[in-house]
Design a protein around this motif. Structure first.
Motif, PDB file in Angstrom:
ATOM      1  N   THR A 246       0.813  -1.087  -0.026  1.00  0.00           N
ATOM      2  CA  THR A 246      -0.143   0.020  -0.007  1.00  0.00           C
ATOM      3  C   THR A 246       1.021   1.345  -0.165  1.00  0.00           C
ATOM      4  OG1 THR A 246      -1.495   1.347   1.292  1.00  0.00           O
ATOM      5  CG2 THR A 246      -0.077  -0.075   2.604  1.00  0.00           C
ATOM      6  N   THR A 247       0.593   2.472  -0.836  1.00  0.00           N
ATOM      7  CA  THR A 247       1.226   3.494  -0.567  1.00  0.00           C
ATOM      8  C   THR A 247       0.883   4.427   0.517  1.00  0.00           C
ATOM      9  OG1 THR A 247      -0.449   4.677  -2.119  1.00  0.00           O
ATOM     10  CG2 THR A 247       1.230   3.641  -3.060  1.00  0.00           C
ATOM     11  N   PHE A 248      -0.098   3.959   1.661  1.00  0.00           N
ATOM     12  CA  PHE A 248      -0.551   4.805   2.673  1.00  0.00           C
ATOM     13  C   PHE A 248      -0.060   3.811   3.915  1.00  0.00           C
ATOM     14  CE2 PHE A 248      -3.947   5.940  -0.426  1.00  0.00           C
ATOM     15  CZ  PHE A 248      -3.684   7.520  -0.362  1.00  0.00           C
ATOM     16  N   ARG A 249       0.133   4.719   4.732  1.00  0.00           N
ATOM     17  CA  ARG A 249       0.331   4.002   6.401  1.00  0.00           C
ATOM     18  C   ARG A 249      -0.656   4.621   7.260  1.00  0.00           C
ATOM     19  NH1 ARG A 249       5.584   5.351   4.576  1.00  0.00           N
ATOM     20  NH2 ARG A 249       5.519   7.388   5.564  1.00  0.00           N
ATOM     21  N   TRP A 250      -1.276   3.481   7.945  1.00  0.00           N
ATOM     22  CA  TRP A 250      -2.359   4.246   8.823  1.00  0.00           C
ATOM     23  C   TRP A 250      -1.904   3.621  10.194  1.00  0.00           C
ATOM     24  CZ3 TRP A 250      -3.797   1.572   4.154  1.00  0.00           C
ATOM     25  CH2 TRP A 250      -4.799   2.178   3.154  1.00  0.00           C
ATOM     26  N   ASP A 251      -1.906   4.591  10.902  1.00  0.00           N
ATOM     27  CA  ASP A 251      -1.682   4.403  12.493  1.00  0.00           C
ATOM     28  C   ASP A 251      -3.316   4.877  13.078  1.00  0.00           C
ATOM     29  OD1 ASP A 251       0.962   3.983  13.203  1.00  0.00           O
ATOM     30  OD2 ASP A 251       1.250   5.290  11.401  1.00  0.00           O
ATOM     31  N   LEU A 252      -3.889   4.100  13.905  1.00  0.00           N
ATOM     32  CA  LEU A 252      -5.192   4.468  14.414  1.00  0.00           C
ATOM     33  C   LEU A 252      -5.022   4.039  15.983  1.00  0.00           C
ATOM     34  CD1 LEU A 252      -8.430   3.836  12.890  1.00  0.00           C
ATOM     35  CD2 LEU A 252      -8.013   2.926  15.139  1.00  0.00           C
ATOM     36  N   SER A 253      -5.556   4.971  16.700  1.00  0.00           N
ATOM     37  CA  SER A 253      -5.326   4.701  18.290  1.00  0.00           C
ATOM     38  C   SER A 253      -6.796   4.934  18.735  1.00  0.00           C
ATOM     39  CB  SER A 253      -4.450   5.995  18.902  1.00  0.00           C
ATOM     40  OG  SER A 253      -5.055   7.085  19.056  1.00  0.00           O
ATOM     41  N   SER A 254      -6.998   4.883  20.188  1.00  0.00           N
ATOM     42  CA  SER A 254      -8.338   4.964  20.741  1.00  0.00           C
ATOM     43  C   SER A 254      -8.808   6.471  20.403  1.00  0.00           C
ATOM     44  CB  SER A 254      -8.408   5.071  22.044  1.00  0.00           C
ATOM     45  OG  SER A 254      -7.721   3.694  22.532  1.00  0.00           O
ATOM     46  N   THR A 255      -8.246   7.521  19.855  1.00  0.00           N
ATOM     47  CA  THR A 255      -8.646   9.025  19.870  1.00  0.00           C
ATOM     48  C   THR A 255      -8.768   9.579  18.647  1.00  0.00           C
ATOM     49  OG1 THR A 255      -6.470   9.754  20.519  1.00  0.00           O
ATOM     50  CG2 THR A 255      -8.106   9.328  22.366  1.00  0.00           C
ATOM     51  N   ARG A 256      -7.539   8.768  17.518  1.00  0.00           N
ATOM     52  CA  ARG A 256      -7.320   9.496  16.351  1.00  0.00           C
ATOM     53  C   ARG A 256      -6.925   8.458  15.391  1.00  0.00           C
ATOM     54  NH1 ARG A 256      -5.065  14.702  16.243  1.00  0.00           N
ATOM     55  NH2 ARG A 256      -5.837  15.075  18.399  1.00  0.00           N
TER      56      ARG A 256
END
Length: 358
Positions: A246-256
């Motif tokens: 993927t050309t994106f990097r997702w970082d997902l936490s409890s708040t954002r």
């Protein structure tokens, strides 16, 4: 005299338009005057004069009542078409208009929610903003989901700091990581070619992208997951290996949510409970379920030292069914261990290592 004539001219149009009311008013004045006049003015005999006066007053009163009744009937006749028009027109259309107002209200409410959601999707335009967004996302988070290439920043900053914060607060932490499958040579070559096509210069770590580097970075992410899992019992961590890049990097936490690209000065963030955040959360969950799962439940079978040895690293990857390439020598294994526990931040910040996050 001139004033009287002028006053009469002003009153005349009103009297002509309201003749019955004008006559009734005039008669009322006359009756009032007759009522206060002495009886002798109507007849020489006082008794006879009183009778005549009473007849005048009674007759005038009846005429006044008749005129008042006529005026009321005329006003009702004038109001009837208006009332009929209101009843058959405006009132008949009232349910339709109320329904339209309700539809408009729903439309306005939906538009307001959409605008609120869009306002919470923000573009970050500098390294400092991106670093601050990651810091805000890490703060007191109980979970973290990552999907990207090889997870270099995740190993260097995110994972150590999140584990250190959870250990300090003695709380549970759930981490889900999806990276490129290091055993899939084709996807590793594709990712390396993509990164080199953007820039053939060394990145923030001082290295250029090659197929071998992609494989080592992914192996290092797997090793880092096992290392942290063995050292913190409240860490629930999972790693999925993807056969596509993927050309994106997702970082997902409890708040954002933070979505980054190869440009270190451009990113996008969205707060929790927004439309964009919820849909990206669903995307990451489904993508992780489809990835090849690393059996992290076997973390107790191959204990890793604070500084893992070559033998420990090799045995670990043998046990989980993802053996290191036979072409790798001791130096390659040491390189993987270094990337796992002393990864260099590609954005130029100091790397994080150790139990206390230092």
């Amino acid at each position: 005299m001139a004033r009287l004539v002028g006053a009469l001219k002003q009153v005349a149009p009103w009297a002509a338009q309201n003749a019955d009311v004008a006559i009734a008013l005039a008669l009322a004045i006359v009756v009032g005057v007759l009522g206060i006049m002495p009886e002798e003015m109507f007849a020489a005999d006082p008794e006879q004069g009183a009778k005549v006066q009473a007849k005048f007053v009674t007759a005038a009163t009846l005429v006044i009542l008749a005129l008042v009744a006529t005026a009321l009937l005329r006003d009702r006749a004038r109001q009837a078409p208006v009332e009929e028009s209101i009843t058959s027109g405006a009132l008949a259309q009232l349910p339709v208009r109320l329904q339209r107002l309700e539809q408009i209200e729903h439309l306005v409410t939906g538009t307001r929610k959409a605008l609120d959601a869009l306002q919470l999707v923000r573009v970050l335009g500098s390294r400092q903003e991106i670093a601050q967004a990651h810091a805000d996302a890490r703060k007191d988070t109980a979970r973290w989901s990552f999907k990207g290439g090889t997870g270099t920043y995740l190993r260097a900053v995110t994972l150590p700091l999140c584990v250190a914060a959870a250990r300090r607060d003695k709380r549970h932490l759930t981490v889900r990581i999806e990276v490129i499958d290091p055993a899939d040579t084709e996807v590793c070559e594709t990712y390396a070619h993509y990164r080199r096509s953007l820039s053939d210069l060394p990145d923030g770590t001082g290295e250029t992208w090659t197929t071998d580097r992609v494989r080592k970075e992914s192996y290092a992410t797997i090793l880092a997951a096992f290392w942290h899992r063995q050292r913190y019992g409240l860490l629930d961590i999972g790693v999925g290996l993807s056969a596509t890049m993927t050309t994106f990097r997702w970082d997902l936490s409890s708040t954002r949510l933070i979505m980054t690209v190869e440009d270190p000065n451009r990113a996008m963030t969205a707060l929790a409970d927004t439309f964009y955040y919820e849909n990206c959360d669903t995307e990451l969950r489904l993508s992780f379920e489809q990835a090849r799962r690393v059996p992290l439940e076997t973390y107790k079978r191959v204990p890793l030292s604070d500084e893992p040895t070559i033998e420990e690293v090799q045995e670990l990857f043998e046990r989980i069914g993802t053996p290191l390439p036979k072409s790798y020598n001791g130096r390659d294994v040491v390189d993987i261990a270094r990337k796992a526990l002393r990864a260099m931040d590609p954005y130029g910040e100091p790397a994080v290592h150790g139990r206390d996050g230092t």
